[in-house]
Write a protein that holds these residues in place. Structure first.
Motif, PDB file in Angstrom:
ATOM      1  N   ALA A 165       0.513  -1.127  -0.278  1.00  0.00           N
ATOM      2  CA  ALA A 165      -0.060  -0.328   0.151  1.00  0.00           C
ATOM      3  C   ALA A 165       1.005   1.402  -0.203  1.00  0.00           C
ATOM      4  CB  ALA A 165      -1.099  -0.195   1.084  1.00  0.00           C
ATOM      5  N   ILE A 166       2.102   1.420   0.552  1.00  0.00           N
ATOM      6  CA  ILE A 166       3.147   2.360   0.764  1.00  0.00           C
ATOM      7  C   ILE A 166       2.952   2.509  -0.702  1.00  0.00           C
ATOM      8  CG2 ILE A 166       5.286   2.986   1.372  1.00  0.00           C
ATOM      9  CD1 ILE A 166       4.741   1.546   3.563  1.00  0.00           C
ATOM     10  N   LEU A 167       4.289   2.000  -1.401  1.00  0.00           N
ATOM     11  CA  LEU A 167       4.300   1.911  -2.555  1.00  0.00           C
ATOM     12  C   LEU A 167       3.157   2.594  -3.848  1.00  0.00           C
ATOM     13  CD1 LEU A 167       6.588  -0.746  -3.077  1.00  0.00           C
ATOM     14  CD2 LEU A 167       7.601   1.128  -2.960  1.00  0.00           C
ATOM     15  N   CYS A 168       1.732   1.612  -3.412  1.00  0.00           N
ATOM     16  CA  CYS A 168       1.228   1.985  -4.157  1.00  0.00           C
ATOM     17  C   CYS A 168       0.641   3.893  -4.044  1.00  0.00           C
ATOM     18  CB  CYS A 168      -0.085   1.810  -4.323  1.00  0.00           C
ATOM     19  SG  CYS A 168      -0.713  -0.083  -4.622  1.00  0.00           S
ATOM     20  N   GLY A 169       0.755   4.315  -2.803  1.00  0.00           N
ATOM     21  CA  GLY A 169       1.106   5.700  -2.924  1.00  0.00           C
ATOM     22  C   GLY A 169       2.244   6.330  -3.145  1.00  0.00           C
ATOM     23  N   TYR A 170       2.651   6.706  -3.268  1.00  0.00           N
ATOM     24  CA  TYR A 170       4.341   6.815  -4.268  1.00  0.00           C
ATOM     25  C   TYR A 170       3.821   6.366  -5.902  1.00  0.00           C
ATOM     26  CZ  TYR A 170       8.966   7.490  -5.400  1.00  0.00           C
ATOM     27  OH  TYR A 170       9.897   8.497  -6.525  1.00  0.00           O
ATOM     28  N   ALA A 171       3.862   5.318  -5.561  1.00  0.00           N
ATOM     29  CA  ALA A 171       3.019   5.465  -7.394  1.00  0.00           C
ATOM     30  C   ALA A 171       2.088   6.442  -8.304  1.00  0.00           C
ATOM     31  CB  ALA A 171       3.410   3.706  -8.027  1.00  0.00           C
ATOM     32  N   GLY A 172       1.390   6.847  -6.822  1.00  0.00           N
ATOM     33  CA  GLY A 172      -0.514   7.488  -7.256  1.00  0.00           C
ATOM     34  C   GLY A 172       0.481   8.883  -7.223  1.00  0.00           C
ATOM     35  N   ARG A 173       1.185   9.186  -6.718  1.00  0.00           N
ATOM     36  CA  ARG A 173       1.982  10.844  -6.988  1.00  0.00           C
ATOM     37  C   ARG A 173       2.929  11.149  -8.184  1.00  0.00           C
ATOM     38  NH1 ARG A 173       6.899  12.022  -2.612  1.00  0.00           N
ATOM     39  NH2 ARG A 173       7.960  11.421  -4.303  1.00  0.00           N
ATOM     40  N   GLN A 174       3.731   9.740  -8.032  1.00  0.00           N
ATOM     41  CA  GLN A 174       4.519   9.778  -9.189  1.00  0.00           C
ATOM     42  C   GLN A 174       4.127  10.290 -10.676  1.00  0.00           C
ATOM     43  OE1 GLN A 174       7.903  10.467  -9.106  1.00  0.00           O
ATOM     44  NE2 GLN A 174       7.279  10.349  -7.057  1.00  0.00           N
ATOM     45  N   ALA A 175       2.916   8.881 -10.386  1.00  0.00           N
ATOM     46  CA  ALA A 175       1.581   9.237 -12.581  1.00  0.00           C
ATOM     47  C   ALA A 175       1.651  10.370 -12.805  1.00  0.00           C
ATOM     48  CB  ALA A 175       1.334   8.361 -11.841  1.00  0.00           C
ATOM     49  N   ALA A 176       1.165  11.214 -11.539  1.00  0.00           N
ATOM     50  CA  ALA A 176       0.964  12.679 -12.455  1.00  0.00           C
ATOM     51  C   ALA A 176       2.079  13.337 -13.503  1.00  0.00           C
ATOM     52  CB  ALA A 176       0.530  13.151 -10.361  1.00  0.00           C
TER      53      ALA A 176
ATOM     54  N   CYS B 238      -6.513  -3.706   0.302  1.00  0.00           N
ATOM     55  CA  CYS B 238      -8.155  -3.363   0.871  1.00  0.00           C
ATOM     56  C   CYS B 238      -8.447  -4.740   1.626  1.00  0.00           C
ATOM     57  CB  CYS B 238      -8.810  -2.202   0.138  1.00  0.00           C
ATOM     58  SG  CYS B 238      -8.066  -1.320  -0.518  1.00  0.00           S
ATOM     59  N   GLU B 239      -8.323  -5.708   1.229  1.00  0.00           N
ATOM     60  CA  GLU B 239      -8.524  -7.196   1.611  1.00  0.00           C
ATOM     61  C   GLU B 239      -8.426  -7.968   2.646  1.00  0.00           C
ATOM     62  OE1 GLU B 239      -9.013  -9.723  -1.479  1.00  0.00           O
ATOM     63  OE2 GLU B 239     -10.954  -8.999  -2.796  1.00  0.00           O
ATOM     64  N   ALA B 240      -7.473  -7.306   3.110  1.00  0.00           N
ATOM     65  CA  ALA B 240      -6.473  -7.952   4.298  1.00  0.00           C
ATOM     66  C   ALA B 240      -6.654  -6.589   5.382  1.00  0.00           C
ATOM     67  CB  ALA B 240      -5.167  -7.783   3.209  1.00  0.00           C
ATOM     68  N   LEU B 241      -6.406  -5.153   4.222  1.00  0.00           N
ATOM     69  CA  LEU B 241      -6.135  -4.242   5.920  1.00  0.00           C
ATOM     70  C   LEU B 241      -7.260  -3.452   6.241  1.00  0.00           C
ATOM     71  CD1 LEU B 241      -2.736  -2.938   4.830  1.00  0.00           C
ATOM     72  CD2 LEU B 241      -2.581  -4.980   6.573  1.00  0.00           C
ATOM     73  N   GLY B 242      -8.962  -3.578   5.135  1.00  0.00           N
ATOM     74  CA  GLY B 242      -9.305  -2.053   5.371  1.00  0.00           C
ATOM     75  C   GLY B 242      -8.866  -1.139   4.419  1.00  0.00           C
ATOM     76  N   MET B 243      -9.854  -0.589   4.111  1.00  0.00           N
ATOM     77  CA  MET B 243      -9.340   0.659   3.009  1.00  0.00           C
ATOM     78  C   MET B 243      -9.066   1.988   3.661  1.00  0.00           C
ATOM     79  SD  MET B 243     -13.062   0.191   0.621  1.00  0.00           S
ATOM     80  CE  MET B 243     -12.530   1.733  -0.521  1.00  0.00           C
ATOM     81  N   THR B 244      -9.733   1.898   5.159  1.00  0.00           N
ATOM     82  CA  THR B 244      -8.744   2.935   5.852  1.00  0.00           C
ATOM     83  C   THR B 244      -7.407   2.926   6.155  1.00  0.00           C
ATOM     84  OG1 THR B 244     -11.188   3.155   7.297  1.00  0.00           O
ATOM     85  CG2 THR B 244      -8.993   4.378   8.030  1.00  0.00           C
ATOM     86  N   GLU B 245      -7.189   1.630   6.417  1.00  0.00           N
ATOM     87  CA  GLU B 245      -5.755   1.537   6.753  1.00  0.00           C
ATOM     88  C   GLU B 245      -4.728   1.581   5.264  1.00  0.00           C
ATOM     89  OE1 GLU B 245      -1.906   0.947   8.911  1.00  0.00           O
ATOM     90  OE2 GLU B 245      -4.413   1.583   9.390  1.00  0.00           O
ATOM     91  N   VAL B 246      -5.520   1.442   4.298  1.00  0.00           N
ATOM     92  CA  VAL B 246      -4.937   1.345   2.579  1.00  0.00           C
ATOM     93  C   VAL B 246      -4.590   2.934   2.933  1.00  0.00           C
ATOM     94  CG1 VAL B 246      -5.085   0.622   0.168  1.00  0.00           C
ATOM     95  CG2 VAL B 246      -5.523  -0.369   2.031  1.00  0.00           C
ATOM     96  N   ALA B 247      -4.993   3.840   2.894  1.00  0.00           N
ATOM     97  CA  ALA B 247      -5.512   5.391   2.533  1.00  0.00           C
ATOM     98  C   ALA B 247      -4.253   5.431   3.283  1.00  0.00           C
ATOM     99  CB  ALA B 247      -6.662   5.161   2.642  1.00  0.00           C
ATOM    100  N   ARG B 248      -4.358   5.627   4.711  1.00  0.00           N
ATOM    101  CA  ARG B 248      -3.276   5.559   5.679  1.00  0.00           C
ATOM    102  C   ARG B 248      -2.021   6.118   4.944  1.00  0.00           C
ATOM    103  NH1 ARG B 248      -0.161   5.065   9.597  1.00  0.00           N
ATOM    104  NH2 ARG B 248      -0.503   2.498   8.898  1.00  0.00           N
ATOM    105  N   LEU B 249      -1.619   4.155   5.131  1.00  0.00           N
ATOM    106  CA  LEU B 249      -0.496   4.212   4.216  1.00  0.00           C
ATOM    107  C   LEU B 249      -0.743   4.730   3.104  1.00  0.00           C
ATOM    108  CD1 LEU B 249      -0.485  -0.207   5.370  1.00  0.00           C
ATOM    109  CD2 LEU B 249       1.045   1.970   6.240  1.00  0.00           C
ATOM    110  N   LYS B 250      -1.161   4.317   1.795  1.00  0.00           N
ATOM    111  CA  LYS B 250      -0.810   5.279   1.112  1.00  0.00           C
ATOM    112  C   LYS B 250      -0.568   7.190   1.209  1.00  0.00           C
ATOM    113  CE  LYS B 250      -3.655   5.305  -2.993  1.00  0.00           C
ATOM    114  NZ  LYS B 250      -4.379   4.884  -3.615  1.00  0.00           N
ATOM    115  N   ALA B 251      -0.865   7.514   2.224  1.00  0.00           N
ATOM    116  CA  ALA B 251      -0.918   8.936   1.988  1.00  0.00           C
ATOM    117  C   ALA B 251       0.309   8.903   2.516  1.00  0.00           C
ATOM    118  CB  ALA B 251      -1.963   9.260   3.062  1.00  0.00           C
ATOM    119  N   GLN B 252       0.764   8.045   3.367  1.00  0.00           N
ATOM    120  CA  GLN B 252       2.010   7.906   3.320  1.00  0.00           C
ATOM    121  C   GLN B 252       3.325   7.563   2.689  1.00  0.00           C
ATOM    122  OE1 GLN B 252       2.891   4.268   6.355  1.00  0.00           O
ATOM    123  NE2 GLN B 252       5.039   3.929   6.756  1.00  0.00           N
ATOM    124  N   GLY B 253       2.935   6.522   1.685  1.00  0.00           N
ATOM    125  CA  GLY B 253       3.491   7.027   0.983  1.00  0.00           C
ATOM    126  C   GLY B 253       4.017   7.576  -0.166  1.00  0.00           C
ATOM    127  N   SER B 254       3.042   7.908  -0.206  1.00  0.00           N
ATOM    128  CA  SER B 254       2.606   9.663  -1.352  1.00  0.00           C
ATOM    129  C   SER B 254       3.900  10.431  -1.097  1.00  0.00           C
ATOM    130  CB  SER B 254       1.781  10.381  -1.187  1.00  0.00           C
ATOM    131  OG  SER B 254       1.769  11.203  -0.153  1.00  0.00           O
TER     132      SER B 254
END
Length: 624
Positions: A558-569, A591-607
């Motif tokens: 999820a952290i790497l997804c957050g980083y990639a999302g920022r870079q894709a811009a 999301c299935e493993a951690l839940g959407m809220t936790e994934v959103a937090r981790l993506k923000a950390q990755g960004s």
């Protein structure tokens, strides 16, 4: 009897007469003469001594000491400081010093004398001023051997007047050069090309210029004689004129080669090789022309770029940046058109949307200058960019239909197959935008065939890498893996590192969709070094995120997804459809493993990660 006459170059006429007289009277006599030039008497056999042996690639300390140049350097340093050893910390610096001094024993001994006071790295850094650094350490030696400058001065003073003139003029060359280029640069109203040839022969005889064993030979000056020649050239007052002839000769040679590959008279690989052999001189000519002759600088920049194709785009930007302000109306129109064509290609390879969009005046400029091969090339790259943007979620650009219509309208079958291959790539991208994947693959196969016919091995492999990407987009993972493995095998060991990087990346995605995690991990690990060198580490984030998610490490995924999302811009290379699919799948599993809220937090950390954090995260994940 065997008789040795040492150091004959300053008495060569007298020694030649003596040698002939001795051999006539005593035909069984064996005579060994050391000299900077042959005696040119009957029966003479010349044995040329070069520098001591040097490694031709990376070596460790144990391997390095086996080479003569390294051995004598270390021995001389240890004679002055018994604590000195060659080890893993200093071996590269020692090899660099010995190589920069061309393995010449006198220069090595003089350099070794400086090590106790300033260290090996200090000597390496100071060799830019070698004549000031390498001297004064051989008190009992003859004056000509007490400093490097004195040794070269001794050899220079023995030259004939024309040889001195040609010697200093050849100092403008930074790398190997052919005879005709030497004649163009060294001749003038006082010395014609045949006198240059005679003088060059004398310089080769004295080992001030080295001739290769090729037929015809190339020539080069060793670093120390070249530095002395540049000093003499600077003193002579001829430097400006010689530098101008050098820049114009390089411009003429490379410009003609560029025209030949564009017209199909020369293969692209042969063109790259030709430019690569003159790369050091092309860079020197460009540096001079930027300050003194803008038209030559603008003409040299796109030619130079072809030899730098295996360098990171960010490092290739120097010649574009230095010539960008010079592309004015005073530069010939065909030179400006070729410059804009090359600049556009480099800007797209940077993968920076802002650079392309903010300064992308190439289409308008090349069209206005009526340069059809360049316009064809640029239209192809515009179609590629449009396809990449659409895959990243953008709307279809309004100009895209006009691009394909213009590309097809101006296509000329007389052009180089390598150039026509680029057009096939553009047609493929247009098919991709319409969702016609079978049509896209057909054009990519044509592109690979045409690139091969045009002697463009990199273009062929690049088309096949794009074909794998198309198979991935169609979710034909087995087909993608089969072609991808063939491409990776073909590129492994080649000079085309960035193309191999993308081939491995696509193959890793295919392996992941086939649940072959170990193969994907190996491919990602193999890509790390090139990714760091070319600053493409972020491109690995989608495949790495999917691998981690599939292996259950959903937090890091999820952290790497957050980083990639920022870079894709800002980079269309990360936001393309196959990468986006991998990221969506990684996020779904997380999301299935951690839940959407936790994934959103981790993506923000990755960004908020920087490049150093990303390097650490991927390195740790690869090492699992």
């Amino acid at each position: 009897m065997q008789l040795v006459l040492d150091n004959a170059e300053h008495l060569v006429d007298d020694v030649a007469r003596l040698a002939q007289a001795l051999l006539e009277c005593a035909p069984d006599l064996r005579l060994i003469v050391t000299s900077q030039t042959p005696l040119n008497v009957p029966g003479e056999r010349v044995f040329r001594l070069g520098g001591l042996a040097l490694p031709d690639g990376p070596v460790n300390a144990e391997q390095a000491i086996e080479y003569g140049a390294i051995e004598i350097f270390v021995d001389r340093v240890q004679a002055l400081d018994r604590r000195f050893t060659i080890n893993c910390d200093n071996v590269d610096a020692i090899v660099n010093v010995c190589s920069d001094l061309d393995g010449l024993p006198l220069a090595l001994e003089l350099a070794a004398a400086r090590v106790p006071s300033i260290g090996v790295r200090g000597v390496a850094a100071a060799l830019e001023h070698r004549f000031q650094v390498l001297g004064g350490s051989r008190r009992l030696a003859p004056p000509r051997q007490q400093t490097l400058h004195a040794a070269l001065e001794w050899s220079h003073d023995l030259l004939a007047p024309d040889e001195r003139t040609v010697f200093r003029r050849l100092g403008v060359f930074a790398g190997p050069f052919p005879l005709d280029l030497a004649q163009q640069v060294a001749r003038d109203d006082a010395i014609d090309e045949w006198e240059v040839l005679d003088a060059l022969g004398g310089l080769v005889n004295r080992s001030l210029v080295v001739a290769s064993s090729d037929d015809p030979p190339d020539y080069r000056m060793l670093e120390s004689p070249r530095a002395y020649a540049r000093e003499m050239l600077s003193r002579s007052g001829e430097e400006s004129g010689v530098s101008r002839r050098h820049a114009r000769a390089l411009r003429e040679r490379l410009w003609q080669a560029d025209l030949e590959w564009m017209a199909g008279h020369m293969g692209v690989d042969a063109y790259r090789t030709a430019v690569g052999q003159m790369l050091a001189d092309a860079k020197a000519a460009l540096a001079w022309a930027v300050k003194n002759e803008p038209a030559s600088a603008v003409a040299l920049a796109p030619c130079l770029d072809w030899a730098l194709v295996n360098e990171p785009p960010s490092e290739r930007g120097a010649h574009w940046a230095s010539t960008y302000p010079l592309v004015g109306d005073d530069v010939p129109s065909e030179v400006r058109a070729r410059w804009w064509t090359g600049w556009n290609h480099w800007a797209l390879q940077r993968g920076d949307l802002h650079l392309v969009e903010d300064r992308g005046r190439a289409v308008e400029n090349v069209r206005a200058l009526n340069y059809m091969p360049g316009l064809y090339w640029i239209l192809q790259t515009r179609l590629w960019l449009s396809a990449a943007q659409i895959q990243a979620g953008a709307a279809i650009p309004v100009d895209v239909h006009r691009y394909i219509e213009q590309l097809q309208a101006i296509e000329d079958p007389r052009w180089s197959p390598a150039l026509l291959a680029m057009g096939e790539r553009g047609k493929s991208d247009y098919c991709r935008m319409k969702g016609d994947w079978d049509g896209a693959i057909g054009h990519l196969r044509n592109a690979a065939r045409l690139a091969h016919a045009g002697g463009d091995s990199r273009g062929r492999w690049s088309a096949l890498v794009a074909l794998v990407d198309a198979e991935l987009s169609m979710e034909r993972y087995r087909e993608a893996a089969a072609v991808g493995a063939e491409v990776v095998d073909g590129l492994t060991g080649s000079h085309f590192e960035s193309t191999l990087f993308h081939a491995r990346h696509n193959l890793a995605l295919a392996r992941l969709h086939l649940d072959d995690h170990e193969s994907a991990r190996t491919l990602i690990a193999q890509s790390m070094q090139v990714a760091l060198r070319f600053r493409m580490l972020a491109i690995l984030t989608p495949s790495m995120a999917l691998l981690l998610a599939k292996e259950g490490d959903c937090e890091r995924a999820a952290i790497l997804c957050g980083y990639a999302g920022r870079q894709a811009a800002t980079s269309f290379q990360i936001g393309q459809s196959n990468e986006a699919r991998a990221l969506r799948e990684a996020e779904r599993i997380s999301c299935e493993a951690l839940g959407m809220t936790e994934v959103a937090r981790l993506k923000a950390q990755g960004s908020s990660l920087d490049e150093a954090d990303l390097k650490l995260a991927i390195s740790e994940a690869v090492a699992r």
